[in-house]
Design an enzyme around this catalytic site. Sequence first.
Site, PDB file in Angstrom:
ATOM      1  N   TYR A 169       0.836  -1.207   0.000  1.00  0.00           N
ATOM      2  CA  TYR A 169       0.000   0.000   0.000  1.00  0.00           C
ATOM      3  C   TYR A 169       0.870   1.255   0.000  1.00  0.00           C
ATOM      4  O   TYR A 169       0.552   2.241  -0.657  1.00  0.00           O
ATOM      5  CB  TYR A 169      -0.926   0.006   1.237  1.00  0.00           C
ATOM      6  CG  TYR A 169      -1.920   1.139   1.175  1.00  0.00           C
ATOM      7  CD1 TYR A 169      -3.102   1.003   0.458  1.00  0.00           C
ATOM      8  CD2 TYR A 169      -1.648   2.357   1.786  1.00  0.00           C
ATOM      9  CE1 TYR A 169      -4.004   2.052   0.360  1.00  0.00           C
ATOM     10  CE2 TYR A 169      -2.539   3.417   1.686  1.00  0.00           C
ATOM     11  CZ  TYR A 169      -3.714   3.263   0.983  1.00  0.00           C
ATOM     12  OH  TYR A 169      -4.595   4.297   0.873  1.00  0.00           O
ATOM     13  N   ASP A 195       1.236  20.376 -21.129  1.00  0.00           N
ATOM     14  CA  ASP A 195       0.608  19.062 -21.236  1.00  0.00           C
ATOM     15  C   ASP A 195       1.582  18.231 -22.066  1.00  0.00           C
ATOM     16  O   ASP A 195       1.682  18.394 -23.286  1.00  0.00           O
ATOM     17  CB  ASP A 195      -0.768  19.173 -21.922  1.00  0.00           C
ATOM     18  CG  ASP A 195      -1.431  17.802 -22.083  1.00  0.00           C
ATOM     19  OD1 ASP A 195      -0.708  16.780 -22.072  1.00  0.00           O
ATOM     20  OD2 ASP A 195      -2.664  17.755 -22.240  1.00  0.00           O
ATOM     21  N   LYS A 248      -0.110   7.474 -23.672  1.00  0.00           N
ATOM     22  CA  LYS A 248       0.296   7.755 -25.058  1.00  0.00           C
ATOM     23  C   LYS A 248       1.804   7.507 -25.207  1.00  0.00           C
ATOM     24  O   LYS A 248       2.234   6.363 -25.256  1.00  0.00           O
ATOM     25  CB  LYS A 248      -0.073   9.189 -25.431  1.00  0.00           C
ATOM     26  CG  LYS A 248      -1.568   9.397 -25.677  1.00  0.00           C
ATOM     27  CD  LYS A 248      -2.376   9.560 -24.444  1.00  0.00           C
ATOM     28  CE  LYS A 248      -3.791  10.039 -24.695  1.00  0.00           C
ATOM     29  NZ  LYS A 248      -4.610  10.009 -23.475  1.00  0.00           N
TER      30      LYS A 248
END
Length: 444
Positions: A69, A209, A249
Amino acid sequence: MRLPPYKIKMVEPIKLIARDERERAMREAHYNTFLLKSEDVYIDLLTDSGTSAMSDNQWAGIMLGDEAYAGSKNFSNLEKAIQDVYGFSYIVPTHQGRGAEHIQSQLMIKAGDVIPNNLYFTTRRAHQEIAHGTWLDVSIDEAHDPENDYEFKGNMNLDKLEECLINHPVPFVSLEACVNMAGGEPFNMKNLREVKEICKKYKKPLWIDATRLVENAYFIQQREWKKPINIIVRKICSYADGITVSAKKDCLVNMGGFIALRDEELFERMRAMVVIYEGLHTYGGLSGRDMEALARGIREMVDDNHIAHRVEQVKYFGKRLQDGGVPIVVPIGGHAVFIDAKRFVPHIPQNQYPSQILSAEIYVHSGVRTMERGIVSGQHGDEPYDGLELVRLTIPRRVYTTEHLDYAADSMIHLYNKSKTIKGLTMTYEPKELRFFQARFKKL
Ligand code: P61
């Protein structure tokens, strides 16, 4: 065409179903390719997002998932890969790109802010608006003209940018690499340096981006600055204060995203927020194995032979269509070829959704799935829309061979030669947000 720098070790069966079955499938999907079942698709050019083939090295990494975790060693490997390749100190993992956009927008935008962007991406714009900001387009005019073959349509218009900074409260400047909505078109280093100078003058952070940054770097390498890809990627990032990334991508994985930045204080606030929306700050919605595949994908993506083959394959496909007379956006972009529906089906007016019906007809004709990028995806609320009408043929990385692409190109050329028989659509169901994903249509 460049020779592929890989060979095929595993195959996934695909099937071309009969034409009457494709007609039925498209009718049942209400003429929206997002609503088709993938098993009814022969060649899937809907998106390059999460559809890449992973390498043997990435699959080997999957077996080394540390699913703790907290403090997974795969997170450390991911952090190190991002630091080495992109050059940022602080990393926030997210389940995919929009998770990163959500956190960045919520923490950096306040009501009334205006954010200058070189065109928009649907999810980024949605997150800017959900944070009560206003998206403002400062792209260059060439980006809006599918027939203009200017090589760097991803550049920002510096006058528009400066005017925006003078007249509005701007939290940051938002620059997308290889602008998706313009056709996968890059910015150049010159424009990036100029944008950065303006950001410095007005003391505003620059956020990129970086979802398709490596493809953008390849165009810079071919057209402006002949350096190895890893050097160009690092150089671009050196101008940015932070990046948001959909790792589905460039980074060669099926799932994942992240934010990378320099500001420690903002990083602490992002880490505090990621635990609310995504998961602990050492996994952010990803399993250990996902992070390992991503760490390895990030190192593979900057291989010069890989990226040259990837972008040149897209170009090969685009050239085949062009040579067959099909009207496409020029120059051919980094991840996709975009058909110009206004020239393919000029008899269908924009209020009858020309790109939507063209995308549906391509599927019925060939079994190839594509995506509408016209009024259905581009119009927001009651805003008038007279923008681009495109169909995106997106090439997944390392997935299809030249034979697949030749089949797709031949089918589309054949359809183009009988395009007059195509009729328009009417919309029967319109979702409130990102309507293109689930909208339904019927034939007129
Ligand atoms: C695509 F039709 N792109 O191109 P997420 N930035 C950029 C993207 O291209 C992008 C995201 C952020 C997709 C998937 C998609 O309207 C659509 O990992 C430049 O998908 O959350 C995603 O990254 C978001 C297709 C998204 C769409 C929205 O196919």
